[in-house]
Design a protein around this motif. Structure first.
Motif, PDB file in Angstrom:
ATOM      1  N   ALA A 201      96.833  38.993  61.623  1.00 60.98           N
ATOM      2  CA  ALA A 201      95.594  38.325  61.615  1.00 60.98           C
ATOM      3  C   ALA A 201      94.974  37.987  60.189  1.00 60.98           C
ATOM      4  N   ARG A 202      94.004  36.964  60.039  1.00 57.09           N
ATOM      5  CA  ARG A 202      93.560  36.591  58.416  1.00 57.09           C
ATOM      6  C   ARG A 202      92.144  36.732  58.542  1.00 57.09           C
ATOM      7  N   PRO A 203      91.572  36.764  57.614  1.00 54.27           N
ATOM      8  CA  PRO A 203      89.947  36.347  57.319  1.00 54.27           C
ATOM      9  C   PRO A 203      89.568  35.168  58.096  1.00 54.27           C
ATOM     10  N   PHE A 204      88.533  35.522  58.978  1.00 52.86           N
ATOM     11  CA  PHE A 204      87.927  34.259  59.449  1.00 52.86           C
ATOM     12  C   PHE A 204      86.748  33.538  58.302  1.00 52.86           C
ATOM     13  N   VAL A 205      86.972  32.424  58.194  1.00 51.07           N
ATOM     14  CA  VAL A 205      86.019  31.613  57.243  1.00 51.07           C
ATOM     15  C   VAL A 205      85.024  30.644  58.210  1.00 51.07           C
ATOM     16  N   PRO A 206      83.969  30.939  58.146  1.00 52.28           N
ATOM     17  CA  PRO A 206      83.066  30.122  58.731  1.00 52.28           C
ATOM     18  C   PRO A 206      82.803  28.760  58.429  1.00 52.28           C
ATOM     19  N   PRO A 207      82.643  27.953  59.273  1.00 50.67           N
ATOM     20  CA  PRO A 207      82.301  26.391  58.576  1.00 50.67           C
ATOM     21  C   PRO A 207      81.107  26.364  58.053  1.00 50.67           C
ATOM     22  N   ILE A 208      80.752  26.735  56.818  1.00 51.56           N
ATOM     23  CA  ILE A 208      79.620  26.637  56.017  1.00 51.56           C
ATOM     24  C   ILE A 208      79.657  25.426  55.058  1.00 51.56           C
ATOM     25  N   HIS A 209      78.564  24.511  54.962  1.00 54.12           N
ATOM     26  CA  HIS A 209      78.874  23.505  54.426  1.00 54.12           C
ATOM     27  C   HIS A 209      78.794  23.643  52.973  1.00 54.12           C
ATOM     28  N   GLY A 210      79.730  23.049  52.074  1.00 57.48           N
ATOM     29  CA  GLY A 210      79.717  23.483  50.717  1.00 57.48           C
ATOM     30  C   GLY A 210      80.564  24.635  50.131  1.00 57.48           C
ATOM     31  N   LEU A 211      81.094  25.347  51.258  1.00 56.71           N
ATOM     32  CA  LEU A 211      81.852  26.544  50.661  1.00 56.71           C
ATOM     33  C   LEU A 211      83.182  26.437  50.191  1.00 56.71           C
ATOM     34  N   GLU A 212      83.949  25.447  50.917  1.00 55.92           N
ATOM     35  CA  GLU A 212      85.400  25.061  50.230  1.00 55.92           C
ATOM     36  C   GLU A 212      85.254  24.438  48.747  1.00 55.92           C
ATOM     37  N   GLU A 213      84.006  23.723  48.639  1.00 57.59           N
ATOM     38  CA  GLU A 213      83.909  23.107  47.343  1.00 57.59           C
ATOM     39  C   GLU A 213      83.565  24.146  46.267  1.00 57.59           C
ATOM     40  N   VAL A 214      82.775  25.115  46.507  1.00 58.73           N
ATOM     41  CA  VAL A 214      82.669  26.147  45.468  1.00 58.73           C
ATOM     42  C   VAL A 214      83.557  27.277  45.017  1.00 58.73           C
ATOM     43  N   GLY A 215      84.438  27.294  46.418  1.00 56.86           N
ATOM     44  CA  GLY A 215      85.627  28.402  46.345  1.00 56.86           C
ATOM     45  C   GLY A 215      84.799  29.588  46.962  1.00 56.86           C
ATOM     46  N   TYR A 216      85.695  30.520  47.278  1.00 62.43           N
ATOM     47  CA  TYR A 216      85.127  31.899  47.905  1.00 62.43           C
ATOM     48  C   TYR A 216      86.481  32.986  47.834  1.00 62.43           C
ATOM     49  N   LEU A 217      85.893  34.166  48.035  1.00 62.29           N
ATOM     50  CA  LEU A 217      86.975  35.163  48.344  1.00 62.29           C
ATOM     51  C   LEU A 217      86.744  35.934  49.373  1.00 62.29           C
ATOM     52  N   THR A 218      88.137  36.276  49.917  1.00 62.04           N
ATOM     53  CA  THR A 218      88.131  36.989  51.196  1.00 62.04           C
ATOM     54  C   THR A 218      88.645  38.414  50.778  1.00 62.04           C
ATOM     55  N   SER A 219      88.911  39.136  51.953  1.00 62.93           N
ATOM     56  CA  SER A 219      89.836  40.469  51.775  1.00 62.93           C
ATOM     57  C   SER A 219      91.105  40.124  51.381  1.00 62.93           C
ATOM     58  N   ASP A 220      91.737  38.790  51.498  1.00 58.96           N
ATOM     59  CA  ASP A 220      93.060  38.498  51.425  1.00 58.96           C
ATOM     60  C   ASP A 220      93.230  38.483  49.838  1.00 58.96           C
ATOM     61  N   ASN A 221      92.078  37.508  49.193  1.00 57.53           N
ATOM     62  CA  ASN A 221      92.348  37.266  47.629  1.00 57.53           C
ATOM     63  C   ASN A 221      91.633  37.748  46.609  1.00 57.53           C
ATOM     64  N   VAL A 222      90.560  38.672  47.128  1.00 57.76           N
ATOM     65  CA  VAL A 222      89.758  39.262  46.022  1.00 57.76           C
ATOM     66  C   VAL A 222      90.473  40.326  44.971  1.00 57.76           C
ATOM     67  N   TRP A 223      91.777  40.647  45.581  1.00 58.34           N
ATOM     68  CA  TRP A 223      92.493  41.407  44.689  1.00 58.34           C
ATOM     69  C   TRP A 223      93.104  40.884  43.652  1.00 58.34           C
ATOM     70  N   ASP A 224      93.066  39.562  43.430  1.00 54.02           N
ATOM     71  CA  ASP A 224      93.523  38.728  42.345  1.00 54.02           C
ATOM     72  C   ASP A 224      92.584  38.619  41.230  1.00 54.02           C
ATOM     73  N   ILE A 225      91.237  38.811  41.572  1.00 58.27           N
ATOM     74  CA  ILE A 225      90.397  38.638  40.415  1.00 58.27           C
ATOM     75  C   ILE A 225      90.666  39.619  39.417  1.00 58.27           C
ATOM     76  N   ARG A 226      90.038  39.518  38.197  1.00 62.69           N
ATOM     77  CA  ARG A 226      90.540  40.439  37.013  1.00 62.69           C
ATOM     78  C   ARG A 226      88.903  40.554  36.283  1.00 62.69           C
ATOM     79  N   GLU A 227      88.111  39.615  36.632  1.00 58.30           N
ATOM     80  CA  GLU A 227      86.742  39.400  35.959  1.00 58.30           C
ATOM     81  C   GLU A 227      85.701  39.976  36.885  1.00 58.30           C
ATOM     82  N   LEU A 228      84.919  40.906  36.754  1.00 61.05           N
ATOM     83  CA  LEU A 228      83.830  41.485  37.724  1.00 61.05           C
ATOM     84  C   LEU A 228      82.776  40.337  37.794  1.00 61.05           C
ATOM     85  N   PRO A 229      82.468  39.858  39.218  1.00 60.52           N
ATOM     86  CA  PRO A 229      81.519  39.111  39.197  1.00 60.52           C
ATOM     87  C   PRO A 229      80.042  39.478  38.804  1.00 60.52           C
ATOM     88  N   LYS A 230      79.442  39.047  38.130  1.00 62.48           N
ATOM     89  CA  LYS A 230      77.764  39.400  37.672  1.00 62.48           C
ATOM     90  C   LYS A 230      76.843  39.225  38.894  1.00 62.48           C
TER      91      LYS A 230
END
Length: 715
Positions: free
Chosen positions: A378-407
């Protein structure tokens, strides 16, 4: 027991008592029937309709009350009314009486049996709903099974009354014909055993097997019809092809190789699937580091005046990757190749029920196989929230790629994944806002569990926004803003990163299911039967792609059934067993559960008792500074049989194992209480919870007599 049940029991017992007390059974013997045959026949000639009515009501009463005498009455039907009318009257009277006994049994005992054997009865009911008519028909045709026992036992199941009636009438008809016909020759019969010869009994038994054999034949015909468009190979290169190398796929391939089948495992991404690479392993590694930071912050609680930690979030995320690399050999291509599995890195597509096309860097080839197991995950479900794709988002799949702690981190979702990651990031120092549209976190757990977790989150700094629904995302002056709705009002939440954790959806696209016509369920998982078979009997599905549970351990559990059924299903198939399914949420405190919780028991109308032990009373929890949480056990009223357990506290996911074992093997709380637990350990909580149950069921009357005995002994 309600007054109506009590009244019915009194009436039935009174009638049965009267029958035997006044020796009424003497009127239902072969000798009495022969002696009174002429008188009964004369009455029938003089009063035909009244005779039919009296006879029919008497037959209904005898069968409805499960009294002896039905066989003699059936003979009387033939002797008095002849073969045709005797058969008609007996057929309807016996079926009506049987149905009344069936309904009485259901009314009196069904609820009590359901409460006592709820989970076991559920499995029986599912079989009855599916094949009950076939089973009942077989039982009715075989005289070896007493009909009154069948009536009473069927009343305890979920078989519909209408089905019970018509199947009983049809199933009892051959036996009715035999006895009524014998009644037409009453003078030749010396005993009831003369009626049924061994040959006739064998014929009935074979006739009883007919519906089950017919059912098997129908299933075979259906399968052949499904396979009609496809040409089956004359020989196969492999016994099994497994699509997906996550938990379900790995276990399936391992079992196949262990029993010396030729098996191929196809994975298009990384061996180990989500659990190893983006799920269980990395999340628990991150949670462990976050917990260490939390414990350092609690240093004064442990008698240490001051303690601090210097860290770089990038180092913590690199540790996560080191943990993955350390665990990876367990699921590696090299290991499975050594075990006897052919591993192919490529993209699979099912092109026929017996063929899988694989595209690799070296090209495309087609594998022929007797059976296929789909374990595509399976994969993370991403709801159709307007503007989400444009700003970018994390899921349990790609959160492991970040190296800077979100403020400023927004976590969408209050389920297990959202809660685990929200707490981890707030402990690293992010300002976390958790948005959940439902009224509480962890909605599948009891409200008190949700409250404990919510209180801990707020204490640690998580900004909980319950009953807030995400509507859209905008960017103003370079700031990302989530617009949520709460009680009809729009609220703005500024963030730097947004983590979407609102559930997971099965991977059902892109590997041939649509072309083969394999359907999905309302939950968007691959549709399977109780044997994990899809539309095609040789194609199975297990793990997250099949549901209904999306846990690594249930994927492994299902894999055993998929592998064994796929390889040996021609001899015997096993239904997947979901009676004891545990799970845990690795927040701090942890939440673990197996079986029913209180809210589920209420929703399903299952009676229960609660035994609750607070961990604030446990010595080891106190010494460890973790004296919070509880063990809550649901049991059958008045019994020590466990219906379910919820455990909240330190290492709850480990402690629950004792209850899983107990439920799996039918061990009650008395057995747990009688088991020695090491002191001082957290595991003692399980024993003390059993002790709570024992104290609540102490034999007070006996203890009063024992108290008097001790007083007498003192003189």
């Amino acid at each position: 027991m309600n007054p109506y049940r009590i009244g019915l029991v009194i009436v039935l017992l009174s009638l049965a008592w009267a029958f035997f007390a006044f020796d009424l059974q003497r009127f239902f013997t072969l000798e009495t029937l022969k002696a009174q045959q002429e008188a009964i026949a004369a009455y029938r000639t003089a009063h035909p309709f009244l005779a039919i009515t009296i006879y029919g009501l008497l037959y209904v009463a005898v069968t409805g009350l499960s009294l002896p005498g039905a066989a003699v009455l059936t003979l009387a039907g033939g002797a008095v009314f002849g073969l045709l009318w005797g058969t008609v009257i007996v057929s309807f009277a016996s079926t009506i009486g049987a149905t009344l006994a069936f309904l009485a049994s259901r009314f009196l005992f069904r609820d009590a049996v359901k409460a006592r054997f709820g989970e076991r009865l559920k499995a029986i009911d599912s079989g009855i709903v599916r094949d009950g008519a076939f089973y009942l028909f077989t039982l009715r045709l075989v005289p070896a099974f007493p009909f009154f026992v069948i009536n009473l036992l069927m009343g305890l199941t979920a078989i519909p009354t209408r089905t019970f009636y018509w199947v009983s009438q049809v199933g009892m008809l051959p036996g009715t014909l035999v006895y009524v016909n014998a009644g037409t020759q009453l003078a030749k019969i010396e005993s009831l055993s003369d009626i049924l010869s061994p040959g006739l009994l064998l014929s009935f038994a074979l006739l009883g097997l007919f519906p089950l054999l017919a059912r098997r034949l129908v299933d075979t015909i259906k399968a052949r019809k499904v396979y009609e468009p496809w040409e089956k190979p004359k020989r196969f290169d492999r016994n099994l092809v497994v699509i997906g190398a996550g938990s379900a796929g790995l276990v399936t391939a391992y079992i196949a190789a262990a029993v010396k089948a030729k098996v191929t495992l196809i994975e298009k991404h990384r061996m180990g699937g989500d659990c190893l690479n983006t799920g269980c392993v990395p999340s628990k590694a991150l949670i462990r580091t976050a917990k260490l930071l939390s414990q350092i912050g609690r240093a004064p609680e442990f008698g240490i005046r001051r303690a601090s930690a210097e860290f770089d979030f990038a180092d913590a995320m690199e540790r996560v990757q080191r943990v993955i690399r350390t665990v990876a050999p367990h699921d590696s291509e090299e290991r499975y190749t050594e075990l006897g599995v052919e591993v192919i890195e490529g993209e699979a597509r099912i092109v026929s029920p017996w063929s899988v096309e694989v595209r690799t860097e070296a090209g495309t080839r087609t594998l022929s196989t007797r059976a296929i197991v789909i374990a595509a995950g399976a994969r993370p479900f991403v709801p159709p929230i307007h503007g989400l794709e444009e700003v970018g988002y994390l899921t349990s799949d790609n959160v492991w790629d970040i190296r800077e702690l979100p403020k400023r981190l927004v976590v969408l979702g209050g389920g297990p994944i959202g809660c685990e990651l929200a707490q981890a990031f707030v402990r690293f120092g992010s300002r976390v806002t958790q948005v959940e549209m439902l009224p509480r976190l962890l909605i599948r757990e009891d409200p008190e569990v949700s409250e404990i977790i919510a209180r801990r989150f707020r204490d640690e700094g998580v900004d909980l926004r319950l009953e807030h629904q995400a509507k859209r995302i905008i960017v103003e002056n370079g700031e990302k803003i989530l617009i949520v709705e709460h009680q009809g009002q729009e609220i703005r939440i500024v963030f730097d990163q947004i983590l979407v954790a609102v559930g997971r959806v099965a991977n059902t696209k892109g590997y041939g299911l649509e072309e083969l016509g394999i359907e999905t369920t309302k939950a968007r998982t691959v549709e399977t039967d109780e044997f994990l078979q899809t539309l095609y009997p040789n194609i199975y599905a297990c793990g997250d792609v099949a549901g209904p549970f999306q846990f690594t351990h249930t994927a492994s559990h299902q894999a055993w059934y998929a592998a064994v059924n796929a390889l040996f299903g021609d001899f015997r198939k096993f239904r997947a067993d979901y009676r004891v399914i545990p799970w845990a949420t690795f927040t701090d405190p942890e939440v673990a559960r197996v079986g029913l919780n209180e809210q589920e028991a209420k929703e399903r109308g299952i009676p229960y008792e609660i035994s609750r032990y607070g961990l604030d009373d446990l010595d080891r929890a106190i010494t460890d500074g973790e004296a919070h949480g509880f063990v809550k056990v649901l049991t059958v009223p008045g019994k020590d049989r466990i219906l379910g357990v919820t455990l909240v506290g330190e290492h709850a996911g480990d402690l629950i194992a004792e209850f899983i074992l107990a439920m799996k093997h039918g061990l009650g709380l008395n057995k747990l209480l009688a088991t020695i637990h090491i002191y001082p350990t957290l595991a003692e909580a399980n024993k003390y919870a059993a002790g709570v149950w024992k104290r609540a069921h102490a034999p007070e009357a006996l203890l009063r007599w024992v108290e008097r005995y001790h007083a007498w002994r003192r003189g």
